[in-house]
Motif scaffolding. Structure first.
Motif, PDB file in Angstrom:
ATOM      1  N   LEU A   1     -11.534 -28.904  -5.418  1.00  0.00           N
ATOM      2  CA  LEU A   1     -11.651 -29.887  -6.504  1.00  0.00           C
ATOM      3  C   LEU A   1     -13.067 -29.879  -7.091  1.00  0.00           C
ATOM      4  CD1 LEU A   1      -9.641 -32.849  -4.935  1.00  0.00           C
ATOM      5  CD2 LEU A   1      -8.903 -31.309  -6.768  1.00  0.00           C
ATOM      6  N   GLY A   2     -14.066 -29.728  -6.226  1.00  0.00           N
ATOM      7  CA  GLY A   2     -15.438 -29.664  -6.716  1.00  0.00           C
ATOM      8  C   GLY A   2     -15.679 -28.450  -7.600  1.00  0.00           C
ATOM      9  N   ILE A   3     -15.139 -27.301  -7.196  1.00  0.00           N
ATOM     10  CA  ILE A   3     -15.294 -26.083  -7.993  1.00  0.00           C
ATOM     11  C   ILE A   3     -14.595 -26.232  -9.344  1.00  0.00           C
ATOM     12  CG2 ILE A   3     -14.565 -23.662  -8.136  1.00  0.00           C
ATOM     13  CD1 ILE A   3     -15.179 -23.423  -5.165  1.00  0.00           C
ATOM     14  N   ILE A   4     -13.412 -26.828  -9.349  1.00  0.00           N
ATOM     15  CA  ILE A   4     -12.705 -27.063 -10.617  1.00  0.00           C
ATOM     16  C   ILE A   4     -13.536 -27.961 -11.528  1.00  0.00           C
ATOM     17  CG2 ILE A   4     -10.670 -28.139 -11.668  1.00  0.00           C
ATOM     18  CD1 ILE A   4      -9.089 -27.220  -9.194  1.00  0.00           C
TER      19      ILE A   4
ATOM     20  N   ILE B   1     -24.142 -27.034 -19.124  1.00  0.00           N
ATOM     21  CA  ILE B   1     -23.211 -28.057 -18.667  1.00  0.00           C
ATOM     22  C   ILE B   1     -22.991 -29.070 -19.780  1.00  0.00           C
ATOM     23  CG2 ILE B   1     -22.934 -30.032 -17.107  1.00  0.00           C
ATOM     24  CD1 ILE B   1     -24.141 -28.398 -14.904  1.00  0.00           C
ATOM     25  N   SER B   2     -21.738 -29.297 -20.101  1.00  0.00           N
ATOM     26  CA  SER B   2     -21.391 -30.201 -21.192  1.00  0.00           C
ATOM     27  C   SER B   2     -21.134 -31.606 -20.645  1.00  0.00           C
ATOM     28  CB  SER B   2     -20.149 -29.693 -21.932  1.00  0.00           C
ATOM     29  OG  SER B   2     -19.715 -30.624 -22.887  1.00  0.00           O
ATOM     30  N   SER B   3     -21.951 -32.538 -21.071  1.00  0.00           N
ATOM     31  CA  SER B   3     -21.764 -33.931 -20.637  1.00  0.00           C
ATOM     32  C   SER B   3     -20.553 -34.569 -21.316  1.00  0.00           C
ATOM     33  CB  SER B   3     -23.021 -34.752 -20.966  1.00  0.00           C
ATOM     34  OG  SER B   3     -23.301 -34.703 -22.357  1.00  0.00           O
ATOM     35  N   ALA B   4     -20.051 -33.918 -22.381  1.00  0.00           N
ATOM     36  CA  ALA B   4     -18.894 -34.462 -23.105  1.00  0.00           C
ATOM     37  C   ALA B   4     -17.569 -34.110 -22.433  1.00  0.00           C
ATOM     38  CB  ALA B   4     -18.898 -33.955 -24.543  1.00  0.00           C
ATOM     39  N   SER B   5     -17.618 -33.219 -21.438  1.00  0.00           N
ATOM     40  CA  SER B   5     -16.388 -32.825 -20.741  1.00  0.00           C
ATOM     41  C   SER B   5     -15.971 -33.947 -19.813  1.00  0.00           C
ATOM     42  CB  SER B   5     -16.620 -31.532 -19.951  1.00  0.00           C
ATOM     43  OG  SER B   5     -16.950 -30.474 -20.819  1.00  0.00           O
ATOM     44  N   GLU B   6     -14.867 -34.595 -20.148  1.00  0.00           N
ATOM     45  CA  GLU B   6     -14.432 -35.754 -19.390  1.00  0.00           C
ATOM     46  C   GLU B   6     -12.975 -35.618 -18.965  1.00  0.00           C
ATOM     47  OE1 GLU B   6     -17.179 -39.413 -21.046  1.00  0.00           O
ATOM     48  OE2 GLU B   6     -15.264 -38.994 -22.048  1.00  0.00           O
ATOM     49  N   PHE B   7     -12.644 -36.353 -17.926  1.00  0.00           N
ATOM     50  CA  PHE B   7     -11.290 -36.377 -17.393  1.00  0.00           C
ATOM     51  C   PHE B   7     -10.789 -37.815 -17.479  1.00  0.00           C
ATOM     52  CE2 PHE B   7      -8.478 -36.866 -13.581  1.00  0.00           C
ATOM     53  CZ  PHE B   7      -7.459 -36.047 -14.024  1.00  0.00           C
ATOM     54  N   ILE B   8      -9.650 -38.004 -18.118  1.00  0.00           N
ATOM     55  CA  ILE B   8      -9.100 -39.344 -18.312  1.00  0.00           C
ATOM     56  C   ILE B   8      -7.773 -39.448 -17.560  1.00  0.00           C
ATOM     57  CG2 ILE B   8      -8.297 -41.024 -20.013  1.00  0.00           C
ATOM     58  CD1 ILE B   8     -10.045 -39.609 -22.077  1.00  0.00           C
TER      59      ILE B   8
ATOM     60  N   PHE C   1     -16.450 -34.467 -15.683  1.00  0.00           N
ATOM     61  CA  PHE C   1     -16.144 -33.425 -14.719  1.00  0.00           C
ATOM     62  C   PHE C   1     -17.325 -33.186 -13.782  1.00  0.00           C
ATOM     63  CE2 PHE C   1     -12.812 -32.224 -17.821  1.00  0.00           C
ATOM     64  CZ  PHE C   1     -11.739 -32.158 -16.949  1.00  0.00           C
ATOM     65  N   MET C   2     -18.553 -33.416 -14.273  1.00  0.00           N
ATOM     66  CA  MET C   2     -19.710 -33.262 -13.406  1.00  0.00           C
ATOM     67  C   MET C   2     -19.702 -34.319 -12.310  1.00  0.00           C
ATOM     68  SD  MET C   2     -22.234 -31.796 -12.217  1.00  0.00           S
ATOM     69  CE  MET C   2     -21.816 -30.408 -13.251  1.00  0.00           C
ATOM     70  N   SER C   3     -19.202 -35.501 -12.634  1.00  0.00           N
ATOM     71  CA  SER C   3     -19.073 -36.545 -11.624  1.00  0.00           C
ATOM     72  C   SER C   3     -18.058 -36.141 -10.557  1.00  0.00           C
ATOM     73  CB  SER C   3     -18.652 -37.867 -12.273  1.00  0.00           C
ATOM     74  OG  SER C   3     -18.445 -38.869 -11.307  1.00  0.00           O
ATOM     75  N   ILE C   4     -16.980 -35.498 -10.988  1.00  0.00           N
ATOM     76  CA  ILE C   4     -15.978 -34.997 -10.037  1.00  0.00           C
ATOM     77  C   ILE C   4     -16.606 -33.951  -9.126  1.00  0.00           C
ATOM     78  CG2 ILE C   4     -13.831 -33.683  -9.852  1.00  0.00           C
ATOM     79  CD1 ILE C   4     -12.901 -35.053 -12.411  1.00  0.00           C
ATOM     80  N   PHE C   5     -17.381 -33.050  -9.718  1.00  0.00           N
ATOM     81  CA  PHE C   5     -18.074 -32.030  -8.917  1.00  0.00           C
ATOM     82  C   PHE C   5     -18.989 -32.688  -7.888  1.00  0.00           C
ATOM     83  CE2 PHE C   5     -21.998 -29.679  -8.196  1.00  0.00           C
ATOM     84  CZ  PHE C   5     -21.526 -28.477  -7.716  1.00  0.00           C
ATOM     85  N   ALA C   6     -19.816 -33.627  -8.343  1.00  0.00           N
ATOM     86  CA  ALA C   6     -20.804 -34.259  -7.460  1.00  0.00           C
ATOM     87  C   ALA C   6     -20.139 -35.004  -6.312  1.00  0.00           C
ATOM     88  CB  ALA C   6     -21.681 -35.210  -8.278  1.00  0.00           C
TER      89      ALA C   6
END
Length: 210
Positions: free
Chosen positions: A98-101, A172-179, A191-196
């Motif tokens: 999940l982190g890699i995704i 890294i795009s800060s606009a990439s989001e998961f809803i 998505f960066m939050s998901i990675f972290a």
């Protein structure tokens, strides 16, 4: 009986003679895969920061040669035991995936970055999560001297984690989001939050070997 229990023999549908010849050849020439292994892990890390061209992340693919050699000689029964462990394999494997995704999505699925992250993941799974499944004579002999490898792996993965989380990677795009919707509540996260969040578990798992 060793060649009959190798992962390569399993992938070749039981052809243990071919598996033994291939594994013996790979072990005899393993230095050709070991020499570029760590440089081809480090160069993509630097490329993430774009100090050097981002397309150099493709060099991570070179690591697959030595990763494949290690994976092919693993004992199938030992692998089965490893993957049945919920906290020593399943939890770190799922969170790593999940982190890699999340990391790939943060780079908007740039092909080079995706290939590097996938190779990093394969390296982690083979060297760390399945490390106890190497029952070859040399693997057993070296089992007690793996602390330097674990230390290097921890430094590499924690460095990648820090670079991603602390905005050291311009692409890294800060606009990439998961809803998603949870209990009728619309939730938005990057998505960066998901990675972290998910990559902390593999790092903590790796730290226990130090």
């Amino acid at each position: 009986d060793g060649p009959k229990r190798s992962m390569l023999c399993f992938l070749l549908l039981g052809n243990h003679r071919v598996a033994k010849r291939v594994n013996d050849f790979l072990e005899e020439h393993r230095v050709w895969g070991q020499i570029p292994l760590f440089p081809c892990l480090i160069i993509p890390m630097v490329a993430f920061t774009e100090v050097i061209p981002l397309n150099l992340t493709w060099l991570g693919v070179v690591c697959l040669g030595d990763i494949g050699r290690i994976f092919f000689k693993l004992n199938t029964q030992a692998v089965e035991l490893c993957i049945s462990e919920p906290f020593d394999f399943q939890v770190p494997f799922v969170t790593l995936t999940l982190g890699i995704i999340g990391g790939m999505a943060s780079f908007e699925f740039h092909p080079g970055c995706c290939s590097a992250l996938i190779c990093f993941g394969c390296f982690y799974v083979t060297e760390i999560l399945l490390g106890d499944a190497d029952l070859t004579e040399r693997g057993i002999r070296e089992l007690g001297s793996l602390l330097p490898i674990y230390s290097i792996c921890f430094v590499l993965f924690s460095s990648v984690y820090a670079m991603f989380v602390f905005d050291a990677c311009p692409s890294i795009s800060s606009a990439s989001e998961f809803i998603f919707v949870f209990l009728r509540t619309r939730t938005r996260t990057s998505f960066m939050s998901i990675f972290a969040r998910f990559m902390t578990t593999p790092l903590i798992f790796l730290a226990k070997f130090l």
